[in-house]
Enzyme design. Structure first.
Site, PDB file in Angstrom:
ATOM      1  CD  GLU A 172      -1.194   0.614   3.661  1.00 47.02           C
ATOM      2  OE1 GLU A 172      -1.701   1.742   3.527  1.00 47.02           O
ATOM      3  OE2 GLU A 172      -1.219   0.192   4.555  1.00 47.02           O
TER       4      GLU A 172
ATOM      5  CB  VAL B 268      -5.804  -1.804   4.481  1.00 40.66           C
ATOM      6  CG1 VAL B 268      -6.236  -3.282   4.369  1.00 40.66           C
ATOM      7  CG2 VAL B 268      -4.386  -1.862   5.128  1.00 40.66           C
TER       8      VAL B 268
ATOM      9  CG  ASP C 257     -13.360   6.505  13.164  1.00 40.29           C
ATOM     10  OD1 ASP C 257     -13.221   5.786  12.139  1.00 40.29           O
ATOM     11  OD2 ASP C 257     -12.343   7.327  13.373  1.00 40.29           O
TER      12      ASP C 257
ATOM     13  CB  SER D  64     -11.096   1.225   9.293  1.00 41.16           C
ATOM     14  OG  SER D  64     -10.653   1.253   8.212  1.00 41.16           O
ATOM     15  CB  ALA D  65     -13.649   2.086   4.435  1.00 42.69           C
ATOM     16  CG  ASP D  66      -8.504  -0.518   6.115  1.00 39.82           C
ATOM     17  OD1 ASP D  66      -8.764   0.222   4.920  1.00 39.82           O
ATOM     18  OD2 ASP D  66      -7.552  -0.524   6.807  1.00 39.82           O
TER      19      ASP D  66
ATOM     20  CE  LYS E 156      -0.637   1.732  14.723  1.00 38.68           C
ATOM     21  NZ  LYS E 156      -1.311   1.232  13.536  1.00 38.68           N
TER      22      LYS E 156
HETATM   23  N1  PSU Z   1      -2.283   1.609  10.669  1.00 37.80           N
HETATM   24  C1  PSU Z   1      -1.012   1.875  10.640  1.00 37.80           C
HETATM   25  N2  PSU Z   1      -0.224   2.474   9.553  1.00 37.80           N
HETATM   26  C2  PSU Z   1      -1.139   2.988   8.588  1.00 37.80           C
HETATM   27  C3  PSU Z   1      -2.577   2.618   8.540  1.00 37.80           C
HETATM   28  C4  PSU Z   1      -2.883   2.169   9.640  1.00 37.80           C
HETATM   29  O1  PSU Z   1      -0.172   1.431  11.405  1.00 37.80           O
HETATM   30  O2  PSU Z   1      -0.490   3.822   7.735  1.00 37.80           O
HETATM   31  C5  PSU Z   1      -3.154   3.322   7.586  1.00 37.80           C
HETATM   32  C6  PSU Z   1      -3.746   2.244   6.361  1.00 37.80           C
HETATM   33  O3  PSU Z   1      -3.352   2.534   5.189  1.00 37.80           O
HETATM   34  C7  PSU Z   1      -4.920   1.836   6.652  1.00 37.80           C
HETATM   35  C8  PSU Z   1      -5.493   3.191   6.978  1.00 37.80           C
HETATM   36  O4  PSU Z   1      -5.861   1.136   5.695  1.00 37.80           O
HETATM   37  O5  PSU Z   1      -4.478   3.988   7.847  1.00 37.80           O
HETATM   38  C9  PSU Z   1      -6.987   3.160   7.959  1.00 37.80           C
HETATM   39  O6  PSU Z   1      -7.304   4.606   7.939  1.00 37.80           O
HETATM   40  P1  PSU Z   1      -8.623   4.670   8.618  1.00 37.80           P
HETATM   41  O7  PSU Z   1      -8.553   4.300   9.981  1.00 37.80           O
HETATM   42  O8  PSU Z   1      -8.848   5.942   8.258  1.00 37.80           O
HETATM   43  O9  PSU Z   1      -9.716   3.869   7.738  1.00 37.80           O
HETATM   44 MN    MN Z   2     -12.044   6.003  10.383  1.00 35.99          MN
END
Ligand code: PSU
Ligand code: MN
Length: 305
Positions: free
Chosen positions: A28, A109, A141, A143-145, A162
């Site tokens: 990524e 991701v 909140d 994540s869309a992941d 984490k």
């Molecule tokens: N966790 C990490 N480092 C990162 C990310 C997550 O330790 O760089 C990044 C990844 O690209 C993950 C994104 O898909 O953050 C998730 O963001 P959000 O929580 O806004 O969905």
């Molecule tokens: Mn988010």
């Protein structure tokens, strides 16, 4: 109707490897553009590609340049995404905007899974995935992941979630979404900076061959969706859960005070945790990505057999 040629470029060496059935791993770019500071971000991204090549795997770092999805960024493109501040963080909902408006983007991701699937890449190595944030019961909140793991058939190798996230709730969501969670040579879910979270994994993998067989059986019977493979950070570089926990609490309080929300939240927390730990969290982050590349390469080699 699909018109992929209009938007998608697969680098020649990646295309050749895919056509020959050789192992290929997606990487990524949000981790480069928004997850690590310059210049360590670029050094790490290029080092991870080297590790994969040394282990017999073709790397395909994914990002968006001038509105075109690049599966296999060049060194110059990695350097550009790692330095420019005009790079959007691209998850599923951002693709149409960034492509339609011919912008630059770093894929999360979720975004990387989408592009990997378009290109026919089944295995993806990263550091950490997004998940259910602490306090999601009021912030919503999530994540869309996680939605992407539900629908897109790519295996993601990460060091777990984490503890800026609620690991328990993240695992509950993954269960609801039908996403197998496999843990490499441990029966515990790692917590990114730390090897231990206290949460049990779905299944312990002893060998890369087991991972390959499990992935094949899921997709060969037509069960769509991803698989999460967790791999703990090497012991020498781990930050104990009890030590990192209080730093994370501090970063969360600061995020709240500054009114951070939405896609800014994860990059903000990563950056603050790095400051609060005097850079130690960054070293741990780099170490775990390296380790994921080594294990990911073994799995990709087994999968290609
Ligand atoms: N966790 C990490 N480092 C990162 C990310 C997550 O330790 O760089 C990044 C990844 O690209 C993950 C994104 O898909 O953050 C998730 O963001 P959000 O929580 O806004 O969905
Ligand atoms: Mn988010």
């Amino acid at each position: 109707m699909k018109n992929l040629e209009k938007y998608l470029d697969i680098k020649d060496e990646v295309k050749e490897a895919l056509e020959a059935g050789k192992p290929v791993i997606a990487l990524e770019s949000t981790i480069i553009a928004h997850g690590m500071p310059y210049p360590r971000n670029i050094e790490t991204a290029l080092e991870i590609e080297d590790i994969l090549r040394e282990n017999g795997v073709m790397p395909a770092t994914i990002g968006i340049i001038d509105g075109r999805i690049k599966v296999g960024l060049t060194k110059e493109e990695v350097e550009f995404l790692g330095q420019s501040d005009e790079v959007a963080k691209v998850s599923r909902r951002d693709f149409p905007i960034v492509l339609g408006e011919k912008q630059h983007g770093a894929t999360t991701v979720a975004g990387t899974m989408i592009a990997a699937e378009l290109a026919g890449i089944k295995i993806f190595v990263t550091g950490g995935i997004g998940g259910v944030h602490r306090g999601a019961e009021t912030s919503f909140d999530v994540s869309a992941d996680l939605e992407e793991l539900k629908r897109t058939s790519v295996a993601v190798i990460s060091a777990g979630a984490k503890s800026i996230l609620d690991i328990g709730l993240t695992l509950e969501k993954l269960e609801t979404f039908g996403v197998p969670v496999l843990s490499y040579q441990t029966d515990e879910i790692p917590a990114f900076y730390s090897r231990h979270s206290g949460f049990k994994s779905d299944y312990k993998l002893d060998t890369p061959e087991q991972a390959a067989a499990i992935l094949k059986s899921k997709w060969e019977i037509g069960l769509e969706g991803g698989v999460l493979i967790t791999n703990p950070v090497p012991k020498a570089d781990e930050i104990e859960y009890s030590l990192i926990e209080e730093k994370i609490e501090q970063a969360l309080v600061e995020a709240e005070k500054e009114g951070i929300s939405g896609k800014e939240m994860t990059p903000f927390l990563l950056d603050r945790i790095k400051e609060i730990t005097d850079g130690q969290s960054l070293e741990t982050n780099i170490s775990l990505v390296r380790n994921n590349a080594i294990v990911g390469a073994k799995i990709a080699n087994a999968f290609a057999k």
